[in-house]
Design an enzyme around this catalytic site. Sequence first.
Site, mmCIF file in Angstrom:
data_model
loop_
_atom_site.group_PDB
_atom_site.id
_atom_site.type_symbol
_atom_site.label_atom_id
_atom_site.label_comp_id
_atom_site.label_asym_id
_atom_site.label_seq_id
_atom_site.Cartn_x
_atom_site.Cartn_y
_atom_site.Cartn_z
ATOM 1 N N THR A 163 0.859 -1.177 0.000
ATOM 2 C CA THR A 163 0.000 0.000 0.000
ATOM 3 C C THR A 163 0.895 1.226 0.000
ATOM 4 O O THR A 163 2.007 1.196 0.532
ATOM 5 C CB THR A 163 -0.880 0.037 1.252
ATOM 6 O OG1 THR A 163 -0.021 0.064 2.393
ATOM 7 C CG2 THR A 163 -1.759 -1.181 1.321
ATOM 8 N N GLU B 259 -5.878 -3.822 -0.229
ATOM 9 C CA GLU B 259 -6.229 -4.848 0.757
ATOM 10 C C GLU B 259 -7.479 -5.637 0.395
ATOM 11 O O GLU B 259 -7.800 -6.621 1.059
ATOM 12 C CB GLU B 259 -6.446 -4.203 2.140
ATOM 13 C CG GLU B 259 -5.174 -3.738 2.820
ATOM 14 C CD GLU B 259 -4.795 -2.310 2.473
ATOM 15 O OE1 GLU B 259 -5.242 -1.817 1.417
ATOM 16 O OE2 GLU B 259 -4.067 -1.673 3.259
ATOM 17 N N LYS C 61 -12.744 15.863 14.135
ATOM 18 C CA LYS C 61 -13.573 15.515 15.290
ATOM 19 C C LYS C 61 -13.810 16.742 16.139
ATOM 20 O O LYS C 61 -12.949 17.181 16.881
ATOM 21 C CB LYS C 61 -12.913 14.385 16.080
ATOM 22 C CG LYS C 61 -12.829 13.131 15.205
ATOM 23 C CD LYS C 61 -12.271 11.927 15.895
ATOM 24 C CE LYS C 61 -12.235 10.770 14.882
ATOM 25 N NZ LYS C 61 -11.610 9.564 15.420
ATOM 26 N N TRP D 78 -18.360 14.093 14.027
ATOM 27 C CA TRP D 78 -17.423 14.014 12.904
ATOM 28 C C TRP D 78 -17.816 14.973 11.780
ATOM 29 O O TRP D 78 -18.995 15.060 11.429
ATOM 30 C CB TRP D 78 -17.392 12.586 12.335
ATOM 31 C CG TRP D 78 -16.744 11.574 13.244
ATOM 32 C CD1 TRP D 78 -16.334 11.764 14.523
ATOM 33 C CD2 TRP D 78 -16.447 10.214 12.923
ATOM 34 N NE1 TRP D 78 -15.798 10.613 15.030
ATOM 35 C CE2 TRP D 78 -15.852 9.634 14.064
ATOM 36 C CE3 TRP D 78 -16.607 9.408 11.798
ATOM 37 C CZ2 TRP D 78 -15.426 8.304 14.110
ATOM 38 C CZ3 TRP D 78 -16.198 8.097 11.829
ATOM 39 C CH2 TRP D 78 -15.601 7.543 12.978
#
Lengths: 542, 542
Positions: free
Chosen positions: A185, A330, A439, A444
């Site tokens: 990645t 992934e 946050k 959020w």
Amino acid sequence: MQGLMQHWPLTVDKILDHARHWHGNREVVTRSVEGPMVTTTYAEIHERARRVSNALKSWGVGTGDRVATIAWNTGRHIEAWYGIMGIGAVCHTLNPRLFPEQLIYIINHAEDKVIFTDLTFVPLLEAILDKCPSVERVVVMTDEASMPQTKLPRAECYEHVLAENSAECDWGGFDENTACGLCYTSGTTGDPKGVLYSHRSNFLHTLITLQNDVMGASSRDTILAIVPMFHANAWGLAFSAPAVGARLIMPGARMDGAAIHELLETEKVTYSAAVPTVWQGLLQHLRQSGGQLTTLKKVLIGGSAVPAAMIRAFHDEFGVEVVQGWGMTETSPVGTISNLTPELAALPYEEQIPWRTKQGRPPIGIHLTLKDDEGKVLPQDGVAFGRLMVRGPTVAGSYFKGVGGQILDDEGYFDTGDVATIDPTGYMAITDRAKDVIKSGGEWISSIDIENIAVGHDKVALAAVIGVAHPKWDERPLLVLKLHEGVSGDKQEFLDFLQGKIAKWWMPDDVVFVDDIPLGATGKIDKKILRERFKDYRLPTA
Amino acid sequence: MQGLMQHWPLTVDKILDHARHWHGNREVVTRSVEGPMVTTTYAEIHERARRVSNALKSWGVGTGDRVATIAWNTGRHIEAWYGIMGIGAVCHTLNPRLFPEQLIYIINHAEDKVIFTDLTFVPLLEAILDKCPSVERVVVMTDEASMPQTKLPRAECYEHVLAENSAECDWGGFDENTACGLCYTSGTTGDPKGVLYSHRSNFLHTLITLQNDVMGASSRDTILAIVPMFHANAWGLAFSAPAVGARLIMPGARMDGAAIHELLETEKVTYSAAVPTVWQGLLQHLRQSGGQLTTLKKVLIGGSAVPAAMIRAFHDEFGVEVVQGWGMTETSPVGTISNLTPELAALPYEEQIPWRTKQGRPPIGIHLTLKDDEGKVLPQDGVAFGRLMVRGPTVAGSYFKGVGGQILDDEGYFDTGDVATIDPTGYMAITDRAKDVIKSGGEWISSIDIENIAVGHDKVALAAVIGVAHPKWDERPLLVLKLHEGVSGDKQEFLDFLQGKIAKWWMPDDVVFVDDIPLGATGKIDKKILRERFKDYRLPTA
């Protein structure tokens, strides 16, 4: 009690065996790195891949050894890919767009023994390989006439190697859980992490993507595989195209609009897959040149969010259907796909757009859920946004050499690092990266939602929103803008532009103008650098 | 080295879990055995299937226990199917068309503990179950109002059982090689043999059939599953439809032309699958009634050879594409499919017919080969015919309880018992059953080829060709004819009709006329009985 069906391990060598036997004459056409168009067939690729296998065996490469490729999408790359995997070695695709230090880290971490490279990347390897002691040999994927002078130690000419090795080679014969592919990645946080695919996971991913409602390739398709094999396995096309005997077009090094358009038309492509920037280039070229798309029916777009304007442009101007996909290294990579349910397909086109711009629904074999920071499952109401968690046989269970430790939660879900919503019809929409979410007072705020609106302002070239420390709310959003060349503006006009388009408490507490916004190796905004740069920024509200 | 992807056993309970979660509102519509149309959804089926699981557990049914169904295609049958499989028990589909003695043999051989039955088959079970000591309980799949008086010991009413059991039940959690389904071959030679499917083989078969070039179901399809679940798993439709969230129509007990036509039109069916006799009934009904097919796009036909006239009728008169499939209980069942390669698809329709009448090509996951009696591989030239051998993860490796012993050859191939050709484009055509092939002087003569021509004669109702002993050639063909009611003919006119249409040495040595030709339980000519009847027949050439 066990069933009594045949033992038949799901190993990917069987995919190319199948293609040779049942689709042997089907063409694979490459715009070669040397220049000319080169046409081969699955039967020829199969034969040449076995020569690659024998070469590797003669160099002492065996089951589990890592063999890297740093190469464009070409027929030769497919040969090397199957030649490596067929004998149980691990094909490690290197992304040439990474910084040299990242490549060195990855090659050393993977302990690659051999690297197959295109001519393009010989200088790059020359610059770094003295720092990569595991690499015993480099195979330059070209013919003898084009073989460069190189200071690479033990450089081999691909065509010379193939001519010297036999095409007789037994493939397979190992367990289906044997490692097959390795892809790191890009790692915007921490060191790159290697995803180690198994033969089983790649074979199952192939079958999953071949469903009509996923990619649905057919032997009657001609597929232009633009998405690179080093970018999450070309979204599986190097497996799925031979599995069904689809004609495969490989664009080599040229992915500009004109080059792609030429291939689409001359090769009568019906299906293609790439990231939005490639399609942006194609659309620009078509508008400038007045070109048309006469055979293309469908494009799969993924890698980053697909703008509604792009979906409309393909549909309205060129009669091409856009299907959006979401996935990651992934997840092999296909995770969701925005094919329409019958209810949505029955709507007028314009009313479909809100769903077509979402990342879509998971096929059988993938399960998604949203969880909050405490691991509680959130409702799929299209409003609640939480960590996107994913399970399935094509999803990573851990990283190579245990990097990152335990990466699954108690229920076996992998945390994608994305924050998303899922609506009642099952459509998932990425809201943000978890680390980029702001946050504020326990709630959020999606940085991406604000950026997407801000970038719609005529004066804005690039927009980024990051969280900055705030004494009362923990974090509050800061809007970072790069304006177009020669343009100026004041903070208030950009805040006014956001007004009414986002919740009041999402409004950035301040705006800053910068000359440049840092981009990572994959073209995405590098917020880690931005956050570092503004870590001591004092908001006027603080 | 092992790959590092998630452990996710391929168990079929996950298919219905997926359907519930991502296609929960999609309808399953049944013409119920009681009469009315009944609409349910995958979410409801999932819930009710868990109630079935809990009932089975309360009766002591556990992993590996066999639970039979003798039932039409209905929503309840799907509930029972998943309820059984979800807890690791084995769903044994009984074919009600078998003779009672065969059913007794099969139930006893399988040691079925519970049988789920439709109302239709209660009298049948009443007549045989005193000879089946393993059966502890019979569940009649109906509501309490329709529950019949029955002398069956421990008969349960399905809806009562469901109401009494909880819908909370953990499914899965076992190895993917766990037995999942059991289906006995009709066994024209010897005793019936049980094929014991695993969760893995059924899951992989589902993915294989979902490919665009196989059955290619989509969430936008409405599928009429005519082929019974007791006939080789309804060709996988009870798995593949929920896997993609296709709307599923279940015809219950009525499969006549009028009933099928009504369902096709009222339910707006896009895709269906059945044996040729069902379609013959539909076409006859349509011609008599002047009915049309306004939504149906494609039908899959298999089970026996599809006549060119049927393919043309669907295409020319109703605009429906016919795709032919070949398979058998031992292949889960899909083995080949006659979808066209791009080269053939580009031909004028009439020129495609010779390929459309073949049984087709294998998808990824199935490998075919032709072998002669000595096990030598024969060329795929469209001329050589040999034993059709098949390999793959969805193909039987042995029969239940070891009946028939070792059934794979040295290379792991299963002998289908069919004799076939494979042409250079990869299309397989069944020529004959191996046991019906006539071996004349060391060469093979296809009985089916001659029959197919003979039955084209206006006077012929049924034609069979069998081998009869011959002192010089070992065997020579005898043509057995049943003429239409009230028609007569002489031997020579039928031999003249064959002249020029088959090789000279294939010409039958004699013709006999009979009042009836025996048919087996599946409607095919029972040549075993015919051969017995003519075993002492003296050919004029002998």
